[in-house]
Design a protein around this motif. Structure first.
Motif, PDB file in Angstrom:
ATOM      1  N   ALA A 149     -11.772  94.793  39.202  1.00  0.00           N
ATOM      2  CA  ALA A 149     -11.698  94.650  40.296  1.00  0.00           C
ATOM      3  C   ALA A 149     -10.933  95.988  41.498  1.00  0.00           C
ATOM      4  N   GLN A 150     -10.408  96.252  40.007  1.00  0.00           N
ATOM      5  CA  GLN A 150     -10.454  97.931  41.223  1.00  0.00           C
ATOM      6  C   GLN A 150     -12.106  98.514  41.615  1.00  0.00           C
ATOM      7  N   ALA A 151     -12.381  98.957  40.430  1.00  0.00           N
ATOM      8  CA  ALA A 151     -13.800  99.531  40.371  1.00  0.00           C
ATOM      9  C   ALA A 151     -14.557  98.558  41.590  1.00  0.00           C
ATOM     10  N   ALA A 152     -14.518  97.665  41.364  1.00  0.00           N
ATOM     11  CA  ALA A 152     -15.306  96.708  42.474  1.00  0.00           C
ATOM     12  C   ALA A 152     -14.415  97.093  43.826  1.00  0.00           C
ATOM     13  N   HIS A 153     -13.700  97.390  44.394  1.00  0.00           N
ATOM     14  CA  HIS A 153     -13.202  97.618  45.798  1.00  0.00           C
ATOM     15  C   HIS A 153     -13.753  98.694  45.742  1.00  0.00           C
ATOM     16  N   LEU A 154     -13.698 100.137  45.466  1.00  0.00           N
ATOM     17  CA  LEU A 154     -14.022 100.941  45.589  1.00  0.00           C
ATOM     18  C   LEU A 154     -15.650 100.799  45.802  1.00  0.00           C
ATOM     19  N   ALA A 155     -16.154 100.485  45.025  1.00  0.00           N
ATOM     20  CA  ALA A 155     -17.609 100.088  45.429  1.00  0.00           C
ATOM     21  C   ALA A 155     -17.816  99.150  47.183  1.00  0.00           C
ATOM     22  N   GLU A 156     -17.031  98.537  47.909  1.00  0.00           N
ATOM     23  CA  GLU A 156     -16.857  98.220  48.234  1.00  0.00           C
ATOM     24  C   GLU A 156     -17.271  96.900  48.501  1.00  0.00           C
ATOM     25  N   ASP A 157     -17.337  95.807  46.704  1.00  0.00           N
ATOM     26  CA  ASP A 157     -17.429  94.438  46.338  1.00  0.00           C
ATOM     27  C   ASP A 157     -16.740  94.136  46.724  1.00  0.00           C
ATOM     28  N   HIS A 158     -16.661  93.397  47.616  1.00  0.00           N
ATOM     29  CA  HIS A 158     -15.237  93.132  48.061  1.00  0.00           C
ATOM     30  C   HIS A 158     -15.528  91.509  47.395  1.00  0.00           C
ATOM     31  N   GLY A 159     -16.010  91.202  47.866  1.00  0.00           N
ATOM     32  CA  GLY A 159     -16.161  89.138  46.867  1.00  0.00           C
ATOM     33  C   GLY A 159     -16.005  89.717  45.328  1.00  0.00           C
ATOM     34  N   ALA A 160     -16.728  90.319  45.125  1.00  0.00           N
ATOM     35  CA  ALA A 160     -16.507  90.693  43.224  1.00  0.00           C
ATOM     36  C   ALA A 160     -14.594  91.100  43.013  1.00  0.00           C
ATOM     37  N   ALA A 161     -14.138  91.610  43.963  1.00  0.00           N
ATOM     38  CA  ALA A 161     -12.711  91.954  43.805  1.00  0.00           C
ATOM     39  C   ALA A 161     -11.919  91.097  43.948  1.00  0.00           C
ATOM     40  N   ARG A 162     -12.055  90.277  44.577  1.00  0.00           N
ATOM     41  CA  ARG A 162     -11.121  88.801  45.213  1.00  0.00           C
ATOM     42  C   ARG A 162     -11.656  87.860  44.493  1.00  0.00           C
ATOM     43  N   ARG A 163     -12.800  87.743  43.516  1.00  0.00           N
ATOM     44  CA  ARG A 163     -13.130  86.917  42.371  1.00  0.00           C
ATOM     45  C   ARG A 163     -11.872  87.618  41.017  1.00  0.00           C
ATOM     46  N   LEU A 164     -12.252  88.288  40.414  1.00  0.00           N
ATOM     47  CA  LEU A 164     -11.357  89.739  39.795  1.00  0.00           C
ATOM     48  C   LEU A 164     -10.517  89.235  39.619  1.00  0.00           C
ATOM     49  N   PRO A 221      -3.422  94.759  50.578  1.00  0.00           N
ATOM     50  CA  PRO A 221      -4.306  93.413  51.287  1.00  0.00           C
ATOM     51  C   PRO A 221      -4.720  92.131  50.852  1.00  0.00           C
ATOM     52  N   LEU A 222      -5.668  92.467  49.512  1.00  0.00           N
ATOM     53  CA  LEU A 222      -5.633  91.260  48.716  1.00  0.00           C
ATOM     54  C   LEU A 222      -4.967  90.128  48.228  1.00  0.00           C
ATOM     55  N   LEU A 223      -3.552  90.689  48.193  1.00  0.00           N
ATOM     56  CA  LEU A 223      -3.045  89.792  47.380  1.00  0.00           C
ATOM     57  C   LEU A 223      -1.949  88.564  49.069  1.00  0.00           C
ATOM     58  N   GLY A 224      -1.914  89.925  50.155  1.00  0.00           N
ATOM     59  CA  GLY A 224      -1.461  89.105  50.988  1.00  0.00           C
ATOM     60  C   GLY A 224      -2.684  88.419  51.451  1.00  0.00           C
ATOM     61  N   SER A 225      -4.049  88.463  51.551  1.00  0.00           N
ATOM     62  CA  SER A 225      -5.029  87.032  51.841  1.00  0.00           C
ATOM     63  C   SER A 225      -4.841  86.007  51.327  1.00  0.00           C
ATOM     64  N   ALA A 226      -5.374  84.634  52.513  1.00  0.00           N
ATOM     65  CA  ALA A 226      -4.478  83.592  51.695  1.00  0.00           C
ATOM     66  C   ALA A 226      -5.857  83.223  50.997  1.00  0.00           C
ATOM     67  N   PRO A 227      -6.807  83.724  50.943  1.00  0.00           N
ATOM     68  CA  PRO A 227      -7.755  82.655  49.200  1.00  0.00           C
ATOM     69  C   PRO A 227      -6.370  83.163  48.105  1.00  0.00           C
ATOM     70  N   LEU A 228      -6.130  84.437  47.403  1.00  0.00           N
ATOM     71  CA  LEU A 228      -5.350  85.072  46.679  1.00  0.00           C
ATOM     72  C   LEU A 228      -4.069  84.238  46.888  1.00  0.00           C
ATOM     73  N   ARG A 229      -3.360  84.316  47.815  1.00  0.00           N
ATOM     74  CA  ARG A 229      -1.551  84.424  49.117  1.00  0.00           C
ATOM     75  C   ARG A 229      -1.316  82.601  47.425  1.00  0.00           C
ATOM     76  N   GLY A 230      -2.420  81.931  47.903  1.00  0.00           N
ATOM     77  CA  GLY A 230      -1.248  80.502  46.739  1.00  0.00           C
ATOM     78  C   GLY A 230      -1.560  80.513  45.255  1.00  0.00           C
ATOM     79  N   LEU A 231      -2.379  81.890  44.612  1.00  0.00           N
ATOM     80  CA  LEU A 231      -2.132  81.682  43.362  1.00  0.00           C
ATOM     81  C   LEU A 231      -1.193  83.001  42.643  1.00  0.00           C
ATOM     82  N   ALA A 232      -0.642  83.540  44.273  1.00  0.00           N
ATOM     83  CA  ALA A 232       0.359  84.583  43.614  1.00  0.00           C
ATOM     84  C   ALA A 232       2.079  83.917  43.771  1.00  0.00           C
ATOM     85  N   GLU A 233       2.426  82.851  44.913  1.00  0.00           N
ATOM     86  CA  GLU A 233       3.375  82.591  45.289  1.00  0.00           C
ATOM     87  C   GLU A 233       4.408  80.976  44.334  1.00  0.00           C
ATOM     88  N   GLY A 234       5.515  81.845  44.491  1.00  0.00           N
ATOM     89  CA  GLY A 234       6.059  80.733  43.395  1.00  0.00           C
ATOM     90  C   GLY A 234       6.568  81.767  42.037  1.00  0.00           C
TER      91      GLY A 234
END
Length: 890
Positions: A750-765, A791-804
């Motif tokens: 995911a970090q490699a994808a983020h550095l390559a600005e492939d944000h969709g792949a980063a969020r998916r991973l 920032p990714l963990l604070g975004s709406a799509p991923l926040r629910g997976l981390a909560e709790g």
């Protein structure tokens, strides 16, 4: 008759003590009343009060008639009676509780299996005491527990445990202590509560009527005045009365003799020698003097000492005459302890130098079928160390020097063996002693000498050669030499066929220890599959207290392998089993339980339960062998360093992995993990070049190392083909990496994808990593990932997976609404020094002012500032202060 004689036969389980030796059944036997026994109804009526109190104490001097009184009382009771005669040779509370549990079983009490059994002399598990007390408290009918000769118990811990069980057993247990001294129990509490029945010396003293009746059973009818005179001189002492009756019966003027009798110790000794011993026939005198060197004896053993064949008839006659020869049951006898002591002193005067020869004869007779413990004790007393060491080795019992209730006693016994003892067996004992202290070079020197002496011995030396293999395996383990361990295992396989099957069955601890050593050595070398094969064999075939320690060792090793492979849940289960097995069997911390606690600490770090991890690391370490075992040492260094990194203490983490572990063969996982921890510490300190320099030493074919190398290279700005680097990872499954590794691999991708600005792949991973981590609560990789993840963990799509479980849960209904986009969580804790710098930063102090105030260099402050910026995901001072206030760090 209570106990084993009431039941007629002993239960089939357990057939032996925790070390595989038969229980000494005579210790459970209620003493047989002699034909001259004089019942004393007033004392029986007093003892009947014992059924209304928890504790009863029968306290009097030696020979006061305590034991026979209680034996007479229990013979008339309907309640089950557990009789145990304590022994001064018992090495600690573990042995005492093992015997006490067996006494309860022999009384007819069916103890639940889950109560367990101690296997270590110096300690007993509190849980065992709780389970026993809980079981006894449920009984409608109390069990009478008699502890005879309780004055031999000097262990305060056992007394404290006994009081605990007595208190919580309630009406299910009635404890009777037969003792010469005040027991180590809080008697004042029981007196204050009216819960103590006491029969003391004054009450045990014979009354004139009882003394007259006793003398009449010996054929003496004396005037009342003569009886009163005897009572005054003896103080009503039962043994003195009986001694007087025996001697007076042989005197031509019994009344005169009784008047002249004195009861002090010297007079009693003179009396025993002159009026009891010397009035016996020469054959009886010879027998009594020679058996005085024995704690207990039976006719064939006595014949071996006297060189005659008349022991059975003489012993029967002496017992019938009440001449201080006690019948213990099962054809075993013993002398009254005071009588035996006096006889030994007289033996030394009459026949100087005779004792060693008597001990030698006893040892050789016992070697043909008696208890090994007694064989060794008499061999050592004789100074015949070649024989004594040979008895241990030939019995295949050398493993007992390392483990079990008698290991401390055996170590102490053989510590008296001098350098003059020659031959393979003494050399093997010396080797075991040295290897116990982790002196590998000296231990192997003795093994080589033993092997040289065993050449050409054929089947007669099979047990010794198998013992050699065990010691070779232990030496290989301590040296980290898997080739030598495998050679030892092969040697053991080839010689096992020559060893009698009954010895292998009698001593399963030898095979279990050997396999545990081989498995641990393979683990050190990174041969995880081979290590698991050996350790799993121990874990699945070990059974019974004698193999408890190698079982814990194997479980600890299996747990460590799972932990290193990232399988946290399975590692935790194995480690908990190892630790609970040690606690259940009342073991001191061992190599296995110590590694088990280290694995639990490592799992806690991965779950970011840092306080829990610290508590586990602060728990007692393993036994000496465990603390010097390279696997245990490396595991402790690794887990400690990872915890320190998680707490934001990279320099201390570096020091934790600095001590070199010198072994014959390097450990790829230990070296790799050490380099990775050091690399991470340098990164945290702002030294990327130093971190990069360490990565070249990491074996990238190890899954854990491949993931960490990829993450570290990304962290220092190197371009890396992440997919190529991680492609070598084996697939998930039983042999593949577990969640702790796969989550890290996903985050690296995911970090490699983020550095390559492939944000969709980063969020998916990241989403995939969250789902994978949630099952086993793997939190630490997210804390270590770096600012890009927040920032990714604070975004709406991923926040629910981390909560709790990783991030706070949403507000409860009715609570103020939380802003949709709050500040991302601070996932990595700031160290204490970083908080110090941050507080001074908020006071608008310059770098130089902060350095002067903290008494450190300006460069050190800059390093801390870089770490603070990284953890808070900011680049400037003002942003750091603002973010810290948002998260209530200031």
């Amino acid at each position: 008759m209570a106990g084993i004689e009431k039941n007629g036969t002993s239960p089939a389980w357990p057939p032996a003590d925790p070390q595989g030796e038969p229980f000494l059944q005579t210790r459970f036997a209620t003493p047989t009343l002699p034909v001259t026994f004089q019942p004393r109804n007033r004392l029986i009526r007093h003892l009947d009060q014992a059924m209304g109190t928890s504790l009863t104490m029968v306290n009097g001097a030696a020979g006061a008639g305590k034991t026979l009184l209680v034996a007479h009382w229990v013979a008339g009771r309907d309640e089950p009676v557990a009789w145990l005669t304590t022994d001064a040779a018992d090495p600690g509370p573990g042995m005492l509780w093992a015997y006490l549990l067996q006494a309860l079983r022999l009384s007819g009490i069916e103890l639940p299996a889950q109560i367990g059994c101690p296997t270590e002399a110096g300690r007993v598990d509190h849980g065992l005491l709780v389970r026993l007390a809980s079981f006894l408290s449920t009984r409608d009918r109390p069990v009478i527990v008699v502890l005879d000769e309780f004055d031999r118990v000097t262990d305060t811990e056992f007394a404290r445990h006994l009081e605990f069980v007595l208190h919580h057993a309630g009406r299910g247990m009635r404890l009777v202590l037969v003792t010469r001294t005040e027991p180590l129990l809080p008697l004042h509490r029981y007196r204050a509560a009216g819960d103590l029945t006491e029969v003391r010396g004054a009450e045990l003293a014979f009354t004139p009527d009882e003394a007259s009746a006793l003398l009449e059973t010996h054929g003496l009818s004396l005037p009342a005045e003569a009886v009163r005179s005897l009572l005054r001189r003896t103080g009503g002492w039962a043994a003195g009365l009986r001694l007087s009756a025996l001697a007076a019966g042989e005197s031509p003027a019994p009344e005169r003799y009784v008047k002249e009798f004195e009861a002090d110790r010297t007079t009693v000794a003179d009396f025993l020698l002159a009026e009891v011993l010397e009035r016996q026939s020469p054959e009886k005198q010879d027998l009594l003097l020679k058996v005085s060197v024995l704690e207990r004896f039976r006719p064939p053993l006595v014949d071996a000492l006297t060189g005659r064949a008349d022991a059975e008839a003489i012993l029967r006659e002496l017992h019938r005459e009440n001449a201080f020869v006690e019948h213990l049951g099962h054809a075993w006898y013993r002398l009254h302890p005071l009588f035996a002591e006096i006889l030994r002193a007289h033996l030394r005067l009459r026949s100087p130098g005779c004792e060693p020869e008597l001990h030698r004869r006893a040892a050789h007779w016992l070697r043909r079928g008696g208890p090994l413990e007694e064989t060794l004790a008499h061999g050592a007393a004789a100074g015949d160390w070649e024989f004594t060491a040979g008895a241990l080795v030939d019995d295949l019992a050398i493993g007992q020097l390392f483990t079990g209730l008698r290991s401390a006693d055996l170590t102490e016994l053989f510590s008296r063996m001098g350098p003059e003892a020659a031959g393979p067996a003494p050399e093997l004992v010396r080797a075991a002693r040295d290897l116990t202290r982790s002196d590998v070079d000296r231990g192997l020197t003795h093994v080589r000498r033993a092997e040289e002496g065993l050449r050409g011995d054929g089947p007669d030396g099979a047990a010794a050669r198998l013992s050699c293999a065990l010691l070779e395996a232990l030496a290989a383990r301590l040296a980290g030499a898997p080739g030598r361990a495998d050679a030892a295992a092969e040697a053991a396989r080839s010689v096992r066929e020559e060893v009698p099957t009954h010895l292998l069955d009698k001593h399963p601890e030898l095979t279990a220890l050997l396999l545990a050593h081989v498995g641990s050595t393979r683990l050190w070398a990174g041969r995880f599959d081979d290590a698991q094969a050996a350790l799993f064999q121990v874990a699945t075939t070990a059974g019974g207290p004698s193999t408890a320690l190698p079982l814990q060792d194997a479980l600890g090793g299996l747990a460590l392998i799972d932990y290193l492979n990232g399988r946290l849940a399975r590692a935790e289960r194995q480690a908990l089993t190892a630790v609970s097995a040690a606690e259940r069997c009342s073991e001191e911390p061992t190599a296995g339980s110590g590694v088990g606690r280290l694995v639990l600490a490592g799992v806690a770090v991965e779950r970011n339960e840092l306080d829990k991890a610290q508590r586990l690391l602060d728990a007692p370490a393993g036994a000496p062998q465990g603390t010097r075992d390279p696997v245990a040492r490396a595991a402790r260094a690794l887990v400690t360093a990872r915890l320190l990194l998680a707490r934001g203490e990279p320099r201390t983490a570096l020091r934790a992995v600095e001590p070199a572990i010198t072994t014959d063969v390097a450990s790829p996982w230990a070296d790799g993990c050490t380099a990775l921890v050091a690399s991470a510490a340098h990164l945290a300190e702002g030294r990327p070049e130093a971190a990069a320099g360490l990565l070249g030493t990491v074996p990238e074919d190890e899954p854990a190392c491949a993931v960490e190398v990829a993450r570290a290279r990304l962290a220092i700005g190197e371009s890396v083909a992440v997919e190529d680097l991680l492609a070598a990872l084996p697939p998930r499954g039983r042999g593949g990496p577990g969640p702790a590794l796969t989550v890290r691999a996903l985050l690296v991708r995911a970090q490699a994808a983020h550095l390559a600005e492939d944000h969709g792949a980063a969020r998916r991973l990241v989403a995939q990593a969250l789902q994978e981590a949630r099952r086993e609560r793997v939190r630490r990789p997210f804390f270590e990932a770096g600012p890009w993840l927040r920032p990714l963990l604070g975004s709406a799509p991923l926040r629910g997976l981390a909560e709790g479980w990783l991030a706070p849960r949403p507000a409860t209904p009715g609570a103020p609404a939380r802003p949709e986009e709050g500040p991302p969580p601070v996932l990595e804790e700031l160290s204490g020094r970083e908080l110090d710098v941050l507080r001074r930063l908020a006071q608008m102090m310059s770098t130089e002012d902060i350095a002067a105030d903290l008494q450190v260099s300006a460069n050190t402050v800059k390093t801390h500032l870089k770490s603070v910026y990284r953890k808070l995901a900011v680049n400037r001072r003002n942003d750091a202060v603002r973010r810290a206030r948002e998260h209530r760090l200031l």
